[in-house]
Scaffold this active site. Structure first.
Site, PDB file in Angstrom:
ATOM      1  N   GLY A   6      34.685  45.710  49.794  1.00  0.00           N
ATOM      2  CA  GLY A   6      35.146  46.611  48.751  1.00  0.00           C
ATOM      3  C   GLY A   6      34.278  46.468  47.518  1.00  0.00           C
ATOM      4  O   GLY A   6      33.563  45.470  47.354  1.00  0.00           O
TER       5      GLY A   6
ATOM      6  N   GLN B 242      31.761  46.965  38.800  1.00  0.00           N
ATOM      7  CA  GLN B 242      30.871  45.964  39.388  1.00  0.00           C
ATOM      8  C   GLN B 242      29.423  46.439  39.513  1.00  0.00           C
ATOM      9  O   GLN B 242      28.530  45.639  39.772  1.00  0.00           O
ATOM     10  CB  GLN B 242      31.375  45.544  40.779  1.00  0.00           C
ATOM     11  CG  GLN B 242      32.691  44.786  40.739  1.00  0.00           C
ATOM     12  CD  GLN B 242      33.090  44.327  42.121  1.00  0.00           C
ATOM     13  OE1 GLN B 242      33.683  45.075  42.871  1.00  0.00           O
ATOM     14  NE2 GLN B 242      32.721  43.106  42.473  1.00  0.00           N
TER      15      GLN B 242
ATOM     16  N   LEU C 282      32.068  39.606  44.722  1.00  0.00           N
ATOM     17  CA  LEU C 282      30.614  39.722  44.580  1.00  0.00           C
ATOM     18  C   LEU C 282      30.191  39.512  43.128  1.00  0.00           C
ATOM     19  O   LEU C 282      29.048  39.152  42.866  1.00  0.00           O
ATOM     20  CB  LEU C 282      30.154  41.104  45.061  1.00  0.00           C
ATOM     21  CG  LEU C 282      30.402  41.399  46.549  1.00  0.00           C
ATOM     22  CD1 LEU C 282      30.166  42.866  46.845  1.00  0.00           C
ATOM     23  CD2 LEU C 282      29.535  40.514  47.431  1.00  0.00           C
TER      24      LEU C 282
ATOM     25  N   HIS D  61      42.801  43.798  44.858  1.00  0.00           N
ATOM     26  CA  HIS D  61      41.661  43.142  44.213  1.00  0.00           C
ATOM     27  C   HIS D  61      40.787  44.182  43.496  1.00  0.00           C
ATOM     28  O   HIS D  61      40.397  43.991  42.335  1.00  0.00           O
ATOM     29  CB  HIS D  61      40.866  42.385  45.290  1.00  0.00           C
ATOM     30  CG  HIS D  61      39.621  41.716  44.827  1.00  0.00           C
ATOM     31  ND1 HIS D  61      39.418  40.356  44.943  1.00  0.00           N
ATOM     32  CD2 HIS D  61      38.488  42.205  44.267  1.00  0.00           C
ATOM     33  CE1 HIS D  61      38.223  40.050  44.455  1.00  0.00           C
ATOM     34  NE2 HIS D  61      37.631  41.152  44.048  1.00  0.00           N
TER      35      HIS D  61
ATOM     36  N   HIS E  88      40.059  45.218  39.270  1.00  0.00           N
ATOM     37  CA  HIS E  88      38.762  45.328  38.587  1.00  0.00           C
ATOM     38  C   HIS E  88      38.768  46.477  37.572  1.00  0.00           C
ATOM     39  O   HIS E  88      38.095  46.406  36.540  1.00  0.00           O
ATOM     40  CB  HIS E  88      37.637  45.597  39.598  1.00  0.00           C
ATOM     41  CG  HIS E  88      37.044  44.361  40.209  1.00  0.00           C
ATOM     42  ND1 HIS E  88      36.463  43.367  39.466  1.00  0.00           N
ATOM     43  CD2 HIS E  88      36.912  43.966  41.497  1.00  0.00           C
ATOM     44  CE1 HIS E  88      36.007  42.409  40.273  1.00  0.00           C
ATOM     45  NE2 HIS E  88      36.278  42.747  41.514  1.00  0.00           N
TER      46      HIS E  88
HETATM   47 NI    NI Z   1      35.742  41.654  43.222  1.00  0.00          NI
END
Ligand code: NI
Length: 169
Positions: free
Chosen positions: A46, A51, A98, A139, A143
């Protein structure tokens, strides 16, 4: 398509509340494709737009089945995702991210959820997720509100080399 750079902590974009997607234009389509390519290249299960440095409420998730490793993976692209139902039952599992290299953590999440949002064309969609898929969605949606799994983890540690790594997203 392009593989984008994944931003890591302590980049401020990871702590910002992302803004809603309002335009499903060409630029947005390119971002979606690039995020899918970046998630696959990482590899991860994901990815949320912050990100890759874009403060927008957009997530991509790609996951198969936890019972059947041979099952084909399913790709989810959700703009403005919202959890509209969450089971009272919670489960603990191991997560990685990540954007937080080298760490894993134990996090309690709702066992099942229903997510509403928009697909890449801006049409309403609903996803029912359970188990790992539900965990990944929770999750990723975190974010978008500047929350990182380590904020919720009961413990965080550096996995040993021979320790099986958690799914990263
Ligand atoms: Ni994450």
């Amino acid at each position: 398509m392009a593989v984008l750079e994944i931003v890591t902590i302590p980049d401020a974009v990871l702590r910002r509340k992302a803004r809603k997607v309002t335009a499903f234009d060409k630029e947005f389509q390119i971002l979606v494709d690039d995020m899918v390519e970046t998630m696959r290249a990482a590899p991860g299960v994901g990815l949320a737009a912050p990100q890759v440095g874009v403060s927008l409420r957009l997530i991509v998730v790609e996951f198969g089945s936890e019972e059947d490793e041979e099952a084909p993976k399913k790709l989810y692209i959700v703009a403005n995702p919202e959890i509209v139902m969450a089971s009272e039952e919670k489960v603990t599992g191991i997560e990685a991210c990540l954007s937080v290299p080298g760490l894993v953590g134990e996090v309690e999440r709702h066992k099942s959820i229903i997510v509403r949002g928009l697909n890449r064309q801006g049409k309403p969609i609903k996803v029912k997720a359970e188990g790992w898929l539900a965990r990944i969605f929770q999750h990723e949606i975190d974010h978008l509100d500047g929350i990182i799994y380590t904020d919720r983890a009961s413990r965080v540690w550096q996995p040993k080399e021979d320790e099986e790594l958690a799914l990263a997203d």
